[in-house]
Design a protein around this motif. Sequence first.
Motif, PDB file in Angstrom:
ATOM      1  N   GLY A 125       0.800  -1.214   0.000  1.00  0.00           N
ATOM      2  CA  GLY A 125       0.000   0.000   0.000  1.00  0.00           C
ATOM      3  C   GLY A 125       0.834   1.265   0.000  1.00  0.00           C
ATOM      4  N   GLY A 126       2.026   1.207  -0.584  1.00  0.00           N
ATOM      5  CA  GLY A 126       2.886   2.382  -0.638  1.00  0.00           C
ATOM      6  C   GLY A 126       3.594   2.700   0.665  1.00  0.00           C
ATOM      7  N   GLU A 127       3.580   1.762   1.610  1.00  0.00           N
ATOM      8  CA  GLU A 127       4.203   1.991   2.916  1.00  0.00           C
ATOM      9  C   GLU A 127       5.106   0.828   3.296  1.00  0.00           C
ATOM     10  N   LEU A 128       6.125   1.124   4.070  1.00  0.00           N
ATOM     11  CA  LEU A 128       6.944   0.130   4.748  1.00  0.00           C
ATOM     12  C   LEU A 128       6.426   0.081   6.175  1.00  0.00           C
ATOM     13  N   TRP A 129       5.885  -1.080   6.583  1.00  0.00           N
ATOM     14  CA  TRP A 129       5.233  -1.227   7.876  1.00  0.00           C
ATOM     15  C   TRP A 129       6.127  -1.952   8.870  1.00  0.00           C
ATOM     16  N   LEU A 130       6.148  -1.464  10.097  1.00  0.00           N
ATOM     17  CA  LEU A 130       6.851  -2.089  11.210  1.00  0.00           C
ATOM     18  C   LEU A 130       5.785  -2.475  12.230  1.00  0.00           C
ATOM     19  N   GLY A 131       5.535  -3.757  12.361  1.00  0.00           N
ATOM     20  CA  GLY A 131       4.534  -4.224  13.304  1.00  0.00           C
ATOM     21  C   GLY A 131       5.195  -4.970  14.446  1.00  0.00           C
ATOM     22  N   MET A 132       4.610  -4.846  15.652  1.00  0.00           N
ATOM     23  CA  MET A 132       5.216  -5.484  16.821  1.00  0.00           C
ATOM     24  C   MET A 132       4.178  -5.744  17.896  1.00  0.00           C
ATOM     25  N   MET A 133       4.564  -6.561  18.866  1.00  0.00           N
ATOM     26  CA  MET A 133       3.667  -6.855  19.981  1.00  0.00           C
ATOM     27  C   MET A 133       3.453  -5.587  20.804  1.00  0.00           C
ATOM     28  N   PRO A 134       2.258  -5.410  21.354  1.00  0.00           N
ATOM     29  CA  PRO A 134       2.016  -4.228  22.184  1.00  0.00           C
ATOM     30  C   PRO A 134       2.885  -4.279  23.439  1.00  0.00           C
ATOM     31  N   GLY A 135       3.370  -3.118  23.823  1.00  0.00           N
ATOM     32  CA  GLY A 135       4.195  -3.020  25.024  1.00  0.00           C
ATOM     33  C   GLY A 135       5.633  -3.435  24.820  1.00  0.00           C
ATOM     34  N   SER A 136       6.036  -3.736  23.571  1.00  0.00           N
ATOM     35  CA  SER A 136       7.420  -4.140  23.328  1.00  0.00           C
ATOM     36  C   SER A 136       8.367  -2.966  23.582  1.00  0.00           C
ATOM     37  N   MET A 137       9.588  -3.293  23.935  1.00  0.00           N
ATOM     38  CA  MET A 137      10.590  -2.251  24.190  1.00  0.00           C
ATOM     39  C   MET A 137      10.887  -1.461  22.912  1.00  0.00           C
TER      40      MET A 137
END
Length: 179
Positions: free
Chosen positions: A52-64
Motif C-alpha cells: 500500500g505504498g508503505e513500509l510497515w513495522l509491526g510489533m507486539m504491544p508493550g514491546s521495548m
Amino acid sequence: MTTNNWAVFEKAEPDFAAAVRARFAQFPHHVLATLRKDGSPRATGLNVEIRGGELWLGMMPGSMKGKDLRRDPRFALHTNPGADEAMPDGDVRIAGRAVEIVEQPELHRYAEEAEENDTPHPFDLFRAELTEVVHVGVEGDDLVVRSWTPEHGLRTLRRGNDDEPAREEPAAGEEPAAG
C-alpha cells in the motif's frame, strides 16, 4: 508536510526499490535498531511488510522497541543476511523515522489486509518515513554501494580490491566527471 514513504521512494527509483523489496522478501525476519531511553542502541528482530505504498513495522504491544520508537522515532532496519556469507543479492539497510498508527480504522484495515499473514492481535503498528536506503553488493571485483536519500536521490559508489578510492558513478542523466 513532506512525506518520504515507500511510495515516494518507489516512484523516484522504481528499479532500485524493486531490488530492495526483493531482498526484504527473501526472509521474513529482519533486524531493527532503535534508541533506548539512555541513548544506547537496541537491536531486535522484526517482521516487515511493504504494501500500500508503505513500509510497515509491526510489533507486539508493550514491546521495548515500540516504547523506544514512541520516545525517539529514529530507526535503522537491516535485512536478514541469510544462512551463510554468500548474500548473492547483497545487503540492504534502511534508516528513517517511525510514525505510529493509532487510529482504530487504520489498524483494523491493516489487520484485515494482513489476515493471510496471521497478524497477531493486538499489535502496535508504525509506518516508515525513509531518510536513507542503502544496498551493498558485489559486482565482478567491485563492492557496489547504492544509496538513495530524498535530498540527493540515487548515488552509486564502486570500490575495487585495491587502495584506490571509491569511484562515484554519474546519476542517470548526468555527465561523467571530467578526469
